[in-house]
Design an enzyme around this catalytic site. Structure first.
Site: not given
Length: 185
Positions: A24, A29, A47-49, A59, A62, A72, A132, A143, A169-170
């Site tokens: 299937r 988990e 917090q989850d992003n 990206r 940071h 993270k 994450y 930042e 920005k990067d």
């Protein structure tokens, strides 16, 4: 249960969940606080992003400055990326060194990046869905970042420089040699 793999930098971990598969599909988990605390340590994720990107999007690199520094736990739901953690803790024996790991929707690996590290990733597949957990809320005033292609860091990104796509920005972060880290080992 999870399998935790130590990396060349203390505290940075690769986490492999136990996959249960049959005709299937599969089940696993993706996070168990009990297993994480037992094998990695106590971290209170708040917090989850999630981000969606296409091939060549990079990206990073940071971080958030104290007192809002973040640990993270990152993973890829769909697609493939190379994820990088750079040690930016002054006085650390691995200061300026990095660990890179391939995260895919197929290998289900996760990457734990503690406070005191700059983080970034580049997408290797057509698209990637990246997720994450963070143990501190996002604070825009905290930042911080380092240039992705810094010559002193010499990160071996597996995408040609001309194929890299960055945010505005990067494109403007400081070089590592000009960076005064707010983190102490």
């Amino acid at each position: 249960m999870i399998n935790v793999i130590d990396t060349a930098i203390e505290g940075v971990k690769i986490i492999e969940p136990r996959i249960f598969g049959d005709s299937r599909g599969y089940f696993y988990e993706s996070y168990s606080q009990r297993d994480f605390e037992e094998k990695v340590g106590r971290v209170n994720f708040v917090q989850d992003n999630q981000s969606f990107s296409h091939y060549g999007v990079l990206r990073g690199l940071h971080f958030q400055k104290p007192p809002y520094a973040q640990s993270k736990l990152v993973r890829v739901i769909q697609g493939k990326v190379v994820d990088v953690a750079v040690d930016i803790r002054k006085g650390s024996p691995t200061f300026g060194k990095y660990v890179a790991v391939e995260l895919t929707g197929e290998n289900h690996r996760q990457f734990f990046i503690p406070k005191g590290f700059a983080h970034g990733f580049v997408v290797l597949s057509e698209t990637a869905l990246f997720q994450y957990k963070c143990d501190e809320f996002y604070h825009p005033e905290a930042e911080g970042a380092i240039m992705w292609n810094d010559p002193d860091l010499a990160i071996e990104w597996p995408v040609k420089a001309e194929d890299i796509e960055l945010s505005e920005k990067d494109k403007r972060h400081p070089l590592f040699r000009d960076f005064d880290s707010p983190f102490v080992y």
